[in-house]
Design a protein around this motif. Structure first.
Motif, PDB file in Angstrom:
ATOM      1  N   UNK A  24     -11.393 -19.942  40.340  1.00  0.00           N
ATOM      2  CA  UNK A  24     -10.845 -20.537  38.984  1.00  0.00           C
ATOM      3  C   UNK A  24      -9.274 -20.501  39.053  1.00  0.00           C
ATOM      4  N   UNK A  61     -24.647 -23.369  38.860  1.00  0.00           N
ATOM      5  CA  UNK A  61     -23.745 -22.023  38.950  1.00  0.00           C
ATOM      6  C   UNK A  61     -22.437 -22.134  38.667  1.00  0.00           C
ATOM      7  N   UNK A  83     -21.562 -22.841  35.197  1.00  0.00           N
ATOM      8  CA  UNK A  83     -21.980 -22.000  34.171  1.00  0.00           C
ATOM      9  C   UNK A  83     -20.557 -21.100  34.035  1.00  0.00           C
ATOM     10  N   UNK A  84     -20.118 -20.551  35.257  1.00  0.00           N
ATOM     11  CA  UNK A  84     -18.742 -19.813  35.237  1.00  0.00           C
ATOM     12  C   UNK A  84     -17.576 -20.622  34.656  1.00  0.00           C
ATOM     13  N   UNK A 139     -17.653 -22.738  32.375  1.00  0.00           N
ATOM     14  CA  UNK A 139     -18.091 -22.969  30.796  1.00  0.00           C
ATOM     15  C   UNK A 139     -17.712 -21.582  30.263  1.00  0.00           C
ATOM     16  N   UNK A 140     -18.194 -20.415  30.755  1.00  0.00           N
ATOM     17  CA  UNK A 140     -18.035 -18.920  30.223  1.00  0.00           C
ATOM     18  C   UNK A 140     -16.675 -18.702  30.064  1.00  0.00           C
ATOM     19  N   UNK A 141     -15.735 -19.165  31.176  1.00  0.00           N
ATOM     20  CA  UNK A 141     -14.350 -19.113  31.268  1.00  0.00           C
ATOM     21  C   UNK A 141     -13.353 -19.898  30.329  1.00  0.00           C
ATOM     22  N   UNK A 142     -13.930 -20.872  29.638  1.00  0.00           N
ATOM     23  CA  UNK A 142     -13.311 -21.557  28.888  1.00  0.00           C
ATOM     24  C   UNK A 142     -12.416 -22.685  29.857  1.00  0.00           C
ATOM     25  N   UNK A 143     -12.516 -23.007  30.760  1.00  0.00           N
ATOM     26  CA  UNK A 143     -11.970 -23.865  31.673  1.00  0.00           C
ATOM     27  C   UNK A 143     -12.309 -25.485  31.310  1.00  0.00           C
ATOM     28  N   UNK A 194     -10.056 -28.241  30.179  1.00  0.00           N
ATOM     29  CA  UNK A 194      -8.499 -28.580  30.765  1.00  0.00           C
ATOM     30  C   UNK A 194      -8.887 -29.088  32.129  1.00  0.00           C
ATOM     31  N   UNK A 213     -27.079 -14.804  38.804  1.00  0.00           N
ATOM     32  CA  UNK A 213     -25.622 -15.264  39.041  1.00  0.00           C
ATOM     33  C   UNK A 213     -24.694 -14.448  38.109  1.00  0.00           C
ATOM     34  N   UNK A 224     -11.471 -13.576  25.798  1.00  0.00           N
ATOM     35  CA  UNK A 224     -11.333 -14.661  26.628  1.00  0.00           C
ATOM     36  C   UNK A 224      -9.917 -14.972  26.736  1.00  0.00           C
ATOM     37  N   UNK A 232      -6.765 -20.191  28.351  1.00  0.00           N
ATOM     38  CA  UNK A 232      -6.741 -20.914  29.652  1.00  0.00           C
ATOM     39  C   UNK A 232      -5.467 -22.074  29.247  1.00  0.00           C
ATOM     40  N   UNK A 260      -9.181 -12.363  33.657  1.00  0.00           N
ATOM     41  CA  UNK A 260     -10.107 -13.186  33.641  1.00  0.00           C
ATOM     42  C   UNK A 260     -11.676 -12.596  34.125  1.00  0.00           C
ATOM     43  N   UNK A 282     -12.902 -10.145  31.777  1.00  0.00           N
ATOM     44  CA  UNK A 282     -13.648 -10.832  30.819  1.00  0.00           C
ATOM     45  C   UNK A 282     -15.113 -11.143  31.322  1.00  0.00           C
TER      46      UNK A 282
END
Lengths: 110, 144
Positions: A58, A83, A86-87, A89-93, A96, B38, B93, B96, B108, B111
């Protein structure tokens, strides 16, 4: 990590295959920043072959997008697998980054 | 019935793939939702990356022991290393948007561990540093 690069007009498409973790992230950063340094400012990352990403991956996208946008370009992500999505999404990316279902959609209007 | 698994690898970034592959292998014979697998791979990857980058900084690379216990309703993970103490702390979180404007996107990895895992604990002793966490196995409709 395998990367294949092709050019469509002024857009560079990087097709990535493998997993992006702290071990492989530098293999992705190098070519992308190299393209930006050579004035290739419109990048599309085809992630159809990427089955996993960690925070190291990321950070790669964050750094490349920042650099590209500073220079007036951008990095678009295409064909993101569940997959990896999902990462992201949960990272808030997701707010952007520009996502597209496939490479053709990413090329349109770039 | 409880099943236990363990793998030891050098504390090198190249080992991350082995740890993730080990988790996939351990889980494949059980009815564990793919999203849970995952998130386990992600949390273990992030924890081991921190150990490799920070715990063993300026030291000869030692080893990381990953232990795994699969119970009917949960998976217990234990990660042991012998480097400097690097205690994971709960992190909000990351912002970003701010990271796009500044340079740093700190925390990150931590988190992601805290967001995806349950009951995270850290202990250190002469026998090493041990991070333990649990992943509750939930149905797909209620999965965290």
């Amino acid at each position: 990590m395998e990367i294949q690069t092709r050019q469509v007009n002024d857009i560079t498409i990087l097709s990535l295959t493998g997993s992006i973790d702290a071990s492989t992230a530098p293999q992705v950063t190098g070519p992308m920043l190299g393209l930006l340094a050579r004035g290739r400012l419109k990048l599309v990352a085809d992630l159809g072959g990427v089955d996993y990403i960690s925070s190291a991956g990321l950070r790669v996208f964050l750094g490349v997008i920042k650099e590209a946008r500073l220079k007036g370009g951008d990095l678009r992500l295409a064909a993101v697998q569940p997959d990896v999505q999902h990462v992201l999404d949960i990272s808030g990316f997701t707010s952007f980054i520009q996502f597209f279902g496939d490479v053709d959609s990413a090329l349109a209007g770039f | 019935m409880t099943q236990r698994f363990q793998i030891t690898r050098a504390a090198e970034l190249e080992s991350l793939q082995d740890f993730r592959g080990f988790i996939t292998e351990c889980c494949q014979h059980y009815q564990i939702p793919p999203k849970t697998i995952l998130e386990l791979k992600l949390a273990v990857d992030e924890a081991c990356t921190n150990i490799i980058v920070h715990g063993y900084k300026d030291m000869d690379p030692g080893s990381i022991i990953l232990s795994f216990r699969i119970e009917p309703d949960r998976i217990l993970v234990q990660i042991t290393d012998f480097g400097h103490v690097f205690e994971p702390v709960e992190t909000p979180q990351p912002d970003v948007q701010a990271a796009f404007e500044n340079d740093e996107l700190g925390g990150l990895g931590l988190y992601l561990i805290y967001h995806t895992m349950d009951n995270i604990e850290f202990q250190t002793s002469e026998e090493g540093n041990t991070l333990t966490f649990t992943k509750l196995i939930k149905t797909s409709s209620s999965e965290k």
